[in-house]
Design a protein around this motif. Structure first.
Motif, PDB file in Angstrom:
ATOM      1  N   PHE A   1      34.586 -31.313 -16.963  1.00  0.00           N
ATOM      2  CA  PHE A   1      34.942 -31.296 -15.542  1.00  0.00           C
ATOM      3  C   PHE A   1      35.059 -32.725 -15.006  1.00  0.00           C
ATOM      4  CE2 PHE A   1      32.645 -26.979 -14.960  1.00  0.00           C
ATOM      5  CZ  PHE A   1      33.747 -26.309 -15.460  1.00  0.00           C
ATOM      6  N   PHE A   2      34.107 -33.577 -15.383  1.00  0.00           N
ATOM      7  CA  PHE A   2      34.154 -34.973 -14.936  1.00  0.00           C
ATOM      8  C   PHE A   2      35.370 -35.684 -15.506  1.00  0.00           C
ATOM      9  CE2 PHE A   2      33.262 -39.470 -15.560  1.00  0.00           C
ATOM     10  CZ  PHE A   2      32.932 -39.851 -14.276  1.00  0.00           C
ATOM     11  N   ARG A   3      35.659 -35.468 -16.779  1.00  0.00           N
ATOM     12  CA  ARG A   3      36.787 -36.136 -17.421  1.00  0.00           C
ATOM     13  C   ARG A   3      38.092 -35.835 -16.690  1.00  0.00           C
ATOM     14  NH1 ARG A   3      40.859 -35.128 -20.890  1.00  0.00           N
ATOM     15  NH2 ARG A   3      40.382 -32.909 -20.978  1.00  0.00           N
ATOM     16  N   ILE A   4      38.264 -34.591 -16.286  1.00  0.00           N
ATOM     17  CA  ILE A   4      39.490 -34.194 -15.602  1.00  0.00           C
ATOM     18  C   ILE A   4      39.547 -34.758 -14.184  1.00  0.00           C
ATOM     19  CG2 ILE A   4      40.736 -32.192 -14.689  1.00  0.00           C
ATOM     20  CD1 ILE A   4      39.705 -30.681 -17.196  1.00  0.00           C
ATOM     21  N   LYS A   5      38.401 -34.818 -13.493  1.00  0.00           N
ATOM     22  CA  LYS A   5      38.357 -35.236 -12.088  1.00  0.00           C
ATOM     23  C   LYS A   5      38.014 -36.705 -11.880  1.00  0.00           C
ATOM     24  CE  LYS A   5      38.748 -31.490  -9.487  1.00  0.00           C
ATOM     25  NZ  LYS A   5      39.669 -31.399  -8.394  1.00  0.00           N
ATOM     26  N   GLN A   6      37.755 -37.472 -12.930  1.00  0.00           N
ATOM     27  CA  GLN A   6      37.191 -38.806 -12.775  1.00  0.00           C
ATOM     28  C   GLN A   6      38.028 -39.752 -11.907  1.00  0.00           C
ATOM     29  OE1 GLN A   6      36.737 -40.920 -16.483  1.00  0.00           O
ATOM     30  NE2 GLN A   6      38.556 -39.926 -17.322  1.00  0.00           N
ATOM     31  N   HIS A   7      39.329 -39.578 -11.890  1.00  0.00           N
ATOM     32  CA  HIS A   7      40.166 -40.475 -11.096  1.00  0.00           C
ATOM     33  C   HIS A   7      40.242 -40.052  -9.629  1.00  0.00           C
ATOM     34  CE1 HIS A   7      41.249 -42.675 -14.648  1.00  0.00           C
ATOM     35  NE2 HIS A   7      41.559 -41.534 -15.251  1.00  0.00           N
ATOM     36  N   GLU A   8      39.733 -38.875  -9.312  1.00  0.00           N
ATOM     37  CA  GLU A   8      39.698 -38.401  -7.927  1.00  0.00           C
ATOM     38  C   GLU A   8      38.345 -38.670  -7.276  1.00  0.00           C
ATOM     39  OE1 GLU A   8      40.746 -34.271  -7.918  1.00  0.00           O
ATOM     40  OE2 GLU A   8      42.374 -34.588  -9.334  1.00  0.00           O
ATOM     41  N   ILE A   9      37.379 -39.129  -8.058  1.00  0.00           N
ATOM     42  CA  ILE A   9      36.026 -39.369  -7.551  1.00  0.00           C
ATOM     43  C   ILE A   9      35.931 -40.806  -7.079  1.00  0.00           C
ATOM     44  CG2 ILE A   9      33.583 -39.366  -8.159  1.00  0.00           C
ATOM     45  CD1 ILE A   9      34.265 -37.367 -10.395  1.00  0.00           C
ATOM     46  N   SER A  10      35.301 -40.999  -5.911  1.00  0.00           N
ATOM     47  CA  SER A  10      35.128 -42.359  -5.410  1.00  0.00           C
ATOM     48  C   SER A  10      34.200 -43.128  -6.348  1.00  0.00           C
ATOM     49  CB  SER A  10      34.588 -42.333  -3.981  1.00  0.00           C
ATOM     50  OG  SER A  10      33.385 -41.619  -3.936  1.00  0.00           O
ATOM     51  N   HIS A  11      34.087 -44.422  -6.150  1.00  0.00           N
ATOM     52  CA  HIS A  11      33.351 -45.301  -7.063  1.00  0.00           C
ATOM     53  C   HIS A  11      31.852 -45.097  -6.898  1.00  0.00           C
ATOM     54  CE1 HIS A  11      37.263 -46.885  -7.590  1.00  0.00           C
ATOM     55  NE2 HIS A  11      37.296 -47.518  -6.432  1.00  0.00           N
ATOM     56  N   VAL A  12      31.318 -44.135  -7.638  1.00  0.00           N
ATOM     57  CA  VAL A  12      29.893 -43.823  -7.574  1.00  0.00           C
ATOM     58  C   VAL A  12      29.348 -43.601  -8.975  1.00  0.00           C
ATOM     59  CG1 VAL A  12      29.902 -42.787  -5.270  1.00  0.00           C
ATOM     60  CG2 VAL A  12      30.368 -41.372  -7.241  1.00  0.00           C
ATOM     61  N   ASP A  13      28.037 -43.791  -9.096  1.00  0.00           N
ATOM     62  CA  ASP A  13      27.322 -43.374 -10.291  1.00  0.00           C
ATOM     63  C   ASP A  13      26.769 -41.989  -9.993  1.00  0.00           C
ATOM     64  OD1 ASP A  13      27.824 -45.791 -11.511  1.00  0.00           O
ATOM     65  OD2 ASP A  13      25.881 -46.654 -10.995  1.00  0.00           O
ATOM     66  N   LEU A  14      27.065 -41.036 -10.851  1.00  0.00           N
ATOM     67  CA  LEU A  14      26.621 -39.653 -10.666  1.00  0.00           C
ATOM     68  C   LEU A  14      25.629 -39.284 -11.756  1.00  0.00           C
ATOM     69  CD1 LEU A  14      30.086 -37.894 -10.259  1.00  0.00           C
ATOM     70  CD2 LEU A  14      28.525 -38.483  -8.437  1.00  0.00           C
ATOM     71  N   VAL A  15      24.557 -38.630 -11.364  1.00  0.00           N
ATOM     72  CA  VAL A  15      23.681 -37.986 -12.331  1.00  0.00           C
ATOM     73  C   VAL A  15      23.687 -36.512 -11.967  1.00  0.00           C
ATOM     74  CG1 VAL A  15      21.357 -37.760 -13.249  1.00  0.00           C
ATOM     75  CG2 VAL A  15      22.243 -40.020 -12.677  1.00  0.00           C
ATOM     76  N   VAL A  16      24.266 -35.700 -12.840  1.00  0.00           N
ATOM     77  CA  VAL A  16      24.348 -34.260 -12.611  1.00  0.00           C
ATOM     78  C   VAL A  16      23.170 -33.620 -13.336  1.00  0.00           C
ATOM     79  CG1 VAL A  16      25.730 -32.183 -12.913  1.00  0.00           C
ATOM     80  CG2 VAL A  16      26.854 -34.365 -12.455  1.00  0.00           C
ATOM     81  N   ARG A  17      22.342 -32.937 -12.565  1.00  0.00           N
ATOM     82  CA  ARG A  17      21.156 -32.279 -13.106  1.00  0.00           C
ATOM     83  C   ARG A  17      21.350 -30.776 -12.995  1.00  0.00           C
ATOM     84  NH1 ARG A  17      16.658 -30.875 -10.511  1.00  0.00           N
ATOM     85  NH2 ARG A  17      17.231 -32.103  -8.695  1.00  0.00           N
ATOM     86  N   VAL A  18      21.209 -30.088 -14.117  1.00  0.00           N
ATOM     87  CA  VAL A  18      21.356 -28.634 -14.125  1.00  0.00           C
ATOM     88  C   VAL A  18      20.047 -28.027 -13.637  1.00  0.00           C
ATOM     89  CG1 VAL A  18      21.789 -26.614 -15.553  1.00  0.00           C
ATOM     90  CG2 VAL A  18      23.008 -28.731 -16.011  1.00  0.00           C
ATOM     91  N   GLN A  19      20.137 -27.168 -12.609  1.00  0.00           N
ATOM     92  CA  GLN A  19      18.951 -26.536 -12.037  1.00  0.00           C
ATOM     93  C   GLN A  19      18.730 -25.130 -12.573  1.00  0.00           C
ATOM     94  OE1 GLN A  19      18.216 -28.197  -7.760  1.00  0.00           O
ATOM     95  NE2 GLN A  19      20.023 -26.918  -7.738  1.00  0.00           N
ATOM     96  N   LYS A  20      19.819 -24.476 -12.956  1.00  0.00           N
ATOM     97  CA  LYS A  20      19.747 -23.105 -13.425  1.00  0.00           C
ATOM     98  C   LYS A  20      20.700 -22.946 -14.597  1.00  0.00           C
ATOM     99  CE  LYS A  20      20.381 -18.390 -11.824  1.00  0.00           C
ATOM    100  NZ  LYS A  20      20.869 -17.530 -10.763  1.00  0.00           N
ATOM    101  N   LYS A  21      20.264 -22.231 -15.606  1.00  0.00           N
ATOM    102  CA  LYS A  21      21.076 -22.033 -16.805  1.00  0.00           C
ATOM    103  C   LYS A  21      22.365 -21.294 -16.462  1.00  0.00           C
ATOM    104  CE  LYS A  21      20.890 -19.894 -21.350  1.00  0.00           C
ATOM    105  NZ  LYS A  21      20.081 -19.128 -22.293  1.00  0.00           N
ATOM    106  N   PHE A  22      23.468 -21.778 -17.031  1.00  0.00           N
ATOM    107  CA  PHE A  22      24.735 -21.071 -16.889  1.00  0.00           C
ATOM    108  C   PHE A  22      25.350 -20.870 -18.260  1.00  0.00           C
ATOM    109  CE2 PHE A  22      25.774 -25.568 -16.204  1.00  0.00           C
ATOM    110  CZ  PHE A  22      26.821 -25.772 -17.073  1.00  0.00           C
ATOM    111  N   GLU A  23      26.165 -19.831 -18.354  1.00  0.00           N
ATOM    112  CA  GLU A  23      26.795 -19.483 -19.631  1.00  0.00           C
ATOM    113  C   GLU A  23      28.293 -19.347 -19.437  1.00  0.00           C
ATOM    114  OE1 GLU A  23      24.677 -16.029 -20.915  1.00  0.00           O
ATOM    115  OE2 GLU A  23      22.844 -17.159 -21.303  1.00  0.00           O
ATOM    116  N   LYS A  24      28.980 -18.888 -20.457  1.00  0.00           N
ATOM    117  CA  LYS A  24      30.442 -18.804 -20.418  1.00  0.00           C
ATOM    118  C   LYS A  24      30.944 -17.885 -19.313  1.00  0.00           C
ATOM    119  CE  LYS A  24      30.869 -20.030 -25.207  1.00  0.00           C
ATOM    120  NZ  LYS A  24      31.094 -19.625 -26.573  1.00  0.00           N
TER     121      LYS A  24
END
Length: 132
Positions: free
Chosen positions: A72-95
């Motif tokens: 998801f980040f790879r596809i959207k990386q050029h649309e994201i402003s200049h920030v450092d992101l740490v994405v933390r998973v809070q709940k398990k997700f599956e397919k």
């Protein structure tokens, strides 16, 4: 069209980089994800991922979640402003939750873009006449 690669300079790797983002104390949460963010001066967005054992016991599940979020980040990386992101998973997700996770990720990125754009100082063009 910009390259959609997830290069090494788009990753948060060192502990200090993660710590500085966490210490900046800006966070947006949703049902599955929490995104910590900090503006940077690098000129592009960077991503760090945290998927704890409390969320998913099996490494296969944790790696799947990392892979999906990295994509998801790879596809959207050029649309994201200049920030450092740490994405933390809070709940398990599956397919089965893929589309919901994608929408959640995109909405969190939109919120971060709005917040960081609002925090940027507005530079107005001021014309000064020089008297001769």
């Amino acid at each position: 069209m910009p390259a959609l690669r997830f290069t090494k300079n788009a990753k948060l790797i060192k502990t200090d980089e993660f710590s500085s983002v966490f210490n900046f104390r800006k966070r947006i949460s949703a049902r599955f994800l929490a995104v910590h963010y900090q503006p940077n001066d690098i000129g592009h967005a960077r991503l760090g991922l945290v998927v704890g054992k409390k969320v998913a016991r099996r490494a296969v599940d944790r790696n799947y979640m990392r892979r999906v979020l990295r994509e998801f980040f790879r596809i959207k990386q050029h649309e994201i402003s200049h920030v450092d992101l740490v994405v933390r998973v809070q709940k398990k997700f599956e397919k089965e939750d893929f589309l919901q996770i994608k929408q959640e990720f995109e909405s969190l990125i939109e919120k971060i873009n709005r917040r960081t754009q609002a925090q940027l100082p507005v530079i107005s063009a001021v014309t000064v006449q020089i008297s001769e």
